[in-house]
Scaffold this motif. Structure first.
Motif, PDB file in Angstrom:
ATOM      1  N   ALA A  85       0.748  -1.088  -0.092  1.00 35.02           N
ATOM      2  CA  ALA A  85       0.085  -0.028   0.087  1.00 35.02           C
ATOM      3  C   ALA A  85       0.700   1.300  -0.126  1.00 35.02           C
ATOM      4  O   ALA A  85       0.013   2.227  -0.353  1.00 35.02           O
ATOM      5  CB  ALA A  85      -1.102   0.009   1.185  1.00 35.02           C
ATOM      6  N   LEU A  86       2.298   1.163   0.335  1.00 34.91           N
ATOM      7  CA  LEU A  86       3.046   2.500   0.361  1.00 34.91           C
ATOM      8  C   LEU A  86       3.055   3.088  -0.775  1.00 34.91           C
ATOM      9  O   LEU A  86       2.763   4.358  -0.817  1.00 34.91           O
ATOM     10  CB  LEU A  86       4.395   1.817   0.829  1.00 34.91           C
ATOM     11  N   GLN A 144       1.603   8.210  -3.857  1.00 33.32           N
ATOM     12  CA  GLN A 144       1.012   9.016  -4.982  1.00 33.32           C
ATOM     13  C   GLN A 144      -0.182   9.791  -4.555  1.00 33.32           C
ATOM     14  O   GLN A 144      -0.302  10.829  -5.191  1.00 33.32           O
ATOM     15  CB  GLN A 144       0.741   8.064  -6.081  1.00 33.32           C
ATOM     16  N   ASP A 145      -1.049   9.092  -3.825  1.00 33.21           N
ATOM     17  CA  ASP A 145      -2.213  10.025  -3.322  1.00 33.21           C
ATOM     18  C   ASP A 145      -1.847  11.153  -2.565  1.00 33.21           C
ATOM     19  O   ASP A 145      -2.330  12.297  -2.476  1.00 33.21           O
ATOM     20  CB  ASP A 145      -3.022   8.943  -2.624  1.00 33.21           C
ATOM     21  N   ARG A 199      -0.574  13.974  -5.209  1.00 33.49           N
ATOM     22  CA  ARG A 199      -1.517  14.484  -5.892  1.00 33.49           C
ATOM     23  C   ARG A 199      -2.182  15.474  -4.986  1.00 33.49           C
ATOM     24  O   ARG A 199      -2.727  16.555  -5.443  1.00 33.49           O
ATOM     25  CB  ARG A 199      -2.560  13.331  -6.464  1.00 33.49           C
ATOM     26  N   ASP A 200      -2.569  15.278  -3.826  1.00 37.25           N
ATOM     27  CA  ASP A 200      -3.122  16.144  -2.906  1.00 37.25           C
ATOM     28  C   ASP A 200      -2.465  17.481  -2.643  1.00 37.25           C
ATOM     29  O   ASP A 200      -2.942  18.514  -2.727  1.00 37.25           O
ATOM     30  CB  ASP A 200      -3.527  15.373  -1.498  1.00 37.25           C
ATOM     31  N   LEU A 201      -1.113  17.293  -2.568  1.00 37.48           N
ATOM     32  CA  LEU A 201      -0.422  18.440  -2.504  1.00 37.48           C
ATOM     33  C   LEU A 201      -0.375  19.304  -3.942  1.00 37.48           C
ATOM     34  O   LEU A 201      -0.614  20.384  -3.523  1.00 37.48           O
ATOM     35  CB  LEU A 201       1.158  17.839  -2.099  1.00 37.48           C
TER      36      LEU A 201
END
Length: 403
Positions: free
Chosen positions: A327-328, A333-334, A337-339
């Motif tokens: 899951a790392l 990546q998530d 993307r949020d940043l």
């Protein structure tokens, strides 16, 4: 018959003079009322009551026979001040005279009791009788100290009870005068010695029964204070159950008799042995149960079962580690993307707030010669030089007209 009427040279026998005195007293005082303080109140098995009436200077023996005693409407006791009505009588065999009391009434508190009550109130006000300062008696004392007369009945009773309850108990007798002059001083001295040398684990202070006057040393202020100040737990054992002294209130415990004091202080040897046997049995049973439980637990630990147990503990941890490793990358990546989204939003806000953006929409900024922004036409005059800043470049102008 008057003594003056007797011939001067007459010789009487003891019986004759006693009979003469008896006749004179009994005929002259057929009914008389005497007021005094009760002392040495002694009811007999037959129902008669013997006592002494006294004041500061004299005393007289008295008796109330059973019938008159049953008619009393109160319970007299030592120290009561009473008014007795009866007749005088002479007891020839002993040459004593006494009053045979028919009726008795209370005349007021006796001097001794009044004095003791005043002393009791004074010492109580100082906190000497407070329950919160009393010490508990040790459950397993090794030595009992006794402040009393070495020849009195009290020490014999204490020794007899101690021998019966626990023959191995040590008894230290601290000899003291227990009545009369100098009694209070010796009692205090013995209490101080017992505490200074730590001679015992429990200290019994007392004596056998006696009149109110006999027990007075144990109500002396010095004795009450010495008992209260004792670092060794104290038991007051003064007189019989109906007797009392002020040291009863300052002692850690009060016993109705010296024998009862020994009962309080000395634990029964048979009880101690039984308690020890019970503790031994309980401890043995507890050890046996724990040993059996440990033996069964150890038996289950063999190489095969240990490996299975280890695998059972290891496998869930390995599964959690593998899932976290997979899951790392996605989580990173998530997060990236949020940043990026947050950075783009912040950039848009900053650009919208920039002055250049406003100028690009056709607006300009006008300043005077001092570089101050012109916001109101009334702040300038004709021929003033102004500087105009559009989106690109700069313009210098003179004021021709103000509207």
């Amino acid at each position: 018959m008057n003594a003056a009427d007797l011939p001067q040279n007459i010789v009487f026998s003891v019986s004759q003079i006693t009979d003469l005195i008896k006749e004179i007293l009994e005929t002259s005082f057929r009914t008389i009322t005497i007021e005094g303080e009760i002392s040495n109140w002694r009811p007999s098995a037959a129902g008669h009551i013997y006592f002494t009436l006294k004041d500061n200077n004299a005393q007289i023996k008295a008796v109330i026979f059973r019938g008159a005693a049953m008619r009393l409407n109160f319970r007299p006791k030592d120290g009561d001040k009473v008014r007795c009505t009866g007749s005088l009588s002479v007891y020839a065999p002993q040459g004593n005279y006494q009053i045979i009391v028919n009726t008795m009434e209370i005349a007021g508190a006796g001097n001794i009791l009044q004095m003791l009550e005043e002393r009791k109130r004074k010492l109580a006000a100082e906190g000497l009788f407070d329950e919160n300062r009393k010490k508990p008696l040790p459950p397993f004392p090794r030595t009992i100290g006794v402040v009393t007369s070495p020849t009195g009945a009290a020490i014999r009773d204490i020794l007899n009870v101690t021998k019966r309850r626990n023959p191995g108990m040590n008894i230290i007798v601290l000899p003291a005068i227990v009545q009369g002059e100098g009694a209070a001083q010796t009692i205090c001295k013995m209490i101080e010695i017992a505490n200074f040398y730590q001679l015992c684990d429990v200290l019994i202070v007392g004596r056998g029964g006696g009149s109110l006057e006999d027990l007075l040393p144990f109500s002396e202020e010095s004795v009450v204070r010495a008992v209260a100040a004792s670092r060794i737990p104290t038991i007051s054992a003064v007189g019989h159950e109906i007797d009392w002294a002020l040291c009863d209130y300052s002692a850690d415990r009060r016993a109705p008799t010296p024998s009862a004091a020994a009962e309080m202080a000395v634990p029964l040897l048979v009880d101690i042995k039984q308690d020890l046997a019970d503790y031994k049995s309980s401890l043995y049973e507890s050890i046996k149960q724990r040993t059996e439980k440990t033996r069964l637990l150890v038996r289950s630990f063999n190489p095969e079962s240990l490996e299975v147990r280890f695998r059972n503990i290891q496998q869930p941890l390995l599964n959690r580690f593998a899932a976290a490793r997979e899951a790392l990358p996605q989580n990173l990546q998530d997060k990236i993307r949020d940043l990026r989204v947050r950075i783009a939003q912040s950039r848009t806000v900053l650009e919208n707030a920039s002055p250049q953006t406003i100028f690009d929409r056709g607006y300009s900024m006008v300043t005077d010669a001092n570089g101050k922004v012109v916001r109101d036409a009334t702040t300038v005059t004709v021929d003033d030089k102004l500087f105009i800043t559009p989106a690109h470049g700069k313009i210098t102008a003179n004021v021709v007209q103000i509207e």
